[in-house]
Design a protein around this motif. Structure first.
Motif, mmCIF file in Angstrom:
data_model
loop_
_atom_site.group_PDB
_atom_site.id
_atom_site.type_symbol
_atom_site.label_atom_id
_atom_site.label_comp_id
_atom_site.label_asym_id
_atom_site.label_seq_id
_atom_site.Cartn_x
_atom_site.Cartn_y
_atom_site.Cartn_z
ATOM 1 N N TYR A 12 1.356 -1.347 0.377
ATOM 2 C CA TYR A 12 -0.004 -0.061 0.101
ATOM 3 C C TYR A 12 0.648 1.665 0.423
ATOM 4 C CZ TYR A 12 -3.060 -3.285 1.075
ATOM 5 O OH TYR A 12 -3.994 -4.691 0.886
ATOM 6 N N LEU A 13 0.535 1.786 -0.581
ATOM 7 C CA LEU A 13 1.705 3.384 -1.076
ATOM 8 C C LEU A 13 0.684 4.293 -1.257
ATOM 9 C CD1 LEU A 13 4.709 1.778 -2.904
ATOM 10 C CD2 LEU A 13 4.817 2.463 -1.369
ATOM 11 N N SER A 14 -0.933 4.270 -1.043
ATOM 12 C CA SER A 14 -1.136 5.690 -2.043
ATOM 13 C C SER A 14 -0.980 7.233 -0.977
ATOM 14 C CB SER A 14 -3.334 4.968 -1.130
ATOM 15 O OG SER A 14 -2.987 5.079 0.171
ATOM 16 N N ASP A 15 -1.164 7.605 -2.023
ATOM 17 C CA ASP A 15 -1.606 9.438 -1.334
ATOM 18 C C ASP A 15 -0.322 9.395 -1.726
ATOM 19 O OD1 ASP A 15 -3.531 10.145 -1.840
ATOM 20 O OD2 ASP A 15 -4.362 9.474 0.515
ATOM 21 N N VAL A 16 0.757 8.664 -2.390
ATOM 22 C CA VAL A 16 3.031 9.158 -1.770
ATOM 23 C C VAL A 16 3.066 9.809 -3.340
ATOM 24 C CG1 VAL A 16 5.437 7.769 -2.120
ATOM 25 C CG2 VAL A 16 2.991 7.176 -0.519
ATOM 26 N N ASN A 17 3.931 10.127 -3.665
ATOM 27 C CA ASN A 17 4.813 10.757 -4.879
ATOM 28 C C ASN A 17 5.863 10.953 -5.406
ATOM 29 O OD1 ASN A 17 6.122 13.045 -6.663
ATOM 30 N ND2 ASN A 17 5.315 15.262 -5.280
ATOM 31 N N ILE A 18 5.859 10.097 -5.900
ATOM 32 C CA ILE A 18 7.204 9.116 -6.434
ATOM 33 C C ILE A 18 7.112 9.615 -8.215
ATOM 34 C CG2 ILE A 18 8.408 7.046 -7.304
ATOM 35 C CD1 ILE A 18 6.281 5.783 -5.324
ATOM 36 N N SER A 19 7.408 11.024 -8.114
ATOM 37 C CA SER A 19 8.090 11.375 -9.795
ATOM 38 C C SER A 19 8.670 12.014 -9.708
ATOM 39 C CB SER A 19 6.861 12.894 -9.464
ATOM 40 O OG SER A 19 6.833 13.826 -11.057
ATOM 41 N N SER A 39 3.907 11.096 -11.850
ATOM 42 C CA SER A 39 3.969 11.631 -13.456
ATOM 43 C C SER A 39 5.410 12.139 -13.224
ATOM 44 C CB SER A 39 3.282 13.782 -12.623
ATOM 45 O OG SER A 39 3.665 14.268 -13.709
ATOM 46 N N GLY A 40 5.981 11.623 -15.209
ATOM 47 C CA GLY A 40 6.866 11.495 -15.826
ATOM 48 C C GLY A 40 7.661 10.889 -15.241
ATOM 49 N N ALA A 41 7.055 9.558 -14.502
ATOM 50 C CA ALA A 41 7.523 8.326 -14.050
ATOM 51 C C ALA A 41 8.277 7.585 -15.591
ATOM 52 C CB ALA A 41 7.073 7.288 -12.717
ATOM 53 N N ASN A 42 9.224 6.604 -15.295
ATOM 54 C CA ASN A 42 9.009 5.459 -16.192
ATOM 55 C C ASN A 42 9.681 4.358 -15.807
ATOM 56 O OD1 ASN A 42 10.198 4.465 -18.212
ATOM 57 N ND2 ASN A 42 12.252 5.415 -18.378
ATOM 58 N N PHE A 43 8.173 3.841 -16.255
ATOM 59 C CA PHE A 43 7.276 2.657 -15.854
ATOM 60 C C PHE A 43 7.908 1.883 -17.176
ATOM 61 C CE2 PHE A 43 5.580 4.902 -12.911
ATOM 62 C CZ PHE A 43 5.531 3.976 -11.942
ATOM 63 N N THR A 44 8.524 1.641 -17.889
ATOM 64 C CA THR A 44 8.729 0.420 -19.267
ATOM 65 C C THR A 44 9.078 -0.460 -18.550
ATOM 66 O OG1 THR A 44 9.936 3.008 -20.843
ATOM 67 C CG2 THR A 44 10.700 0.881 -21.211
#
Length: 151
Positions: A12-19, A39-44
């Protein structure tokens, strides 16, 4: 040296900012990411199967070849996201913003798209839509499909 992927299951990582912009090459199965800012994260090539991405911000994220099968994308922001070759099968889209998203060769099968905004989305005609039902869908050219529709 071969690096093994980390596997996070039922986390559970709700409401976290991992931009971020660095690639995140992990396996996240059934993870709660509701309200998260990616936002802008790279999940390739990342596996996010079964993730709850309700109210998540994935705007401008790189999800090329990502596995988002069986995810909840309710009120998620995927505007400008790169979903090239992404696997989005059996996903729950509701009030999702996919405006300006790149959808080249994406797979969105056996899915429900309700009130989803795809205005300005690119390569919508290259998507595998098998078994997908839509209602209130705004297409890339601004056309709105207001009734149940099967591809």
């Amino acid at each position: 040296m071969l690096l093994e992927r980390e596997i996070l299951a039922v986390c559970y990582l709700s409401d976290v900012n991992i931009s971020v912009s660095e690639p995140i090459e992990d396996v996240f199965i059934n993870i709660d990411l509701s309200g998260i800012n990616l936002s802008g994260a790279n999940f390739t090539d990342t596996i996010l199967a079964g993730a709850d991405l309700t109210d998540a911000n994935l705007s401008n994220a790189n999800l090329t070849s990502a596995d988002l099968g069986q995810c909840k994308l309710i009120r998620a922001n995927l505007s400008g996201a790169n979903l090239t070759k992404a696997y989005l099968d059996v996903v729950e889209f509701m009030n999702t913003d996919m405006s300006g998203a790149e959808l080249r060769s994406a797979s969105i099968t056996q899915t429900w798209l309700g009130n989803t905004n795809m205005s300005g989305a690119k390569h919508v005609s290259n998507v595998d839509w098998t078994g997908t039902r839509v209602r209130g869908l705004v297409l890339e050219d601004g056309t709105v499909i207001d009734s149940d529709h099967d591809w």
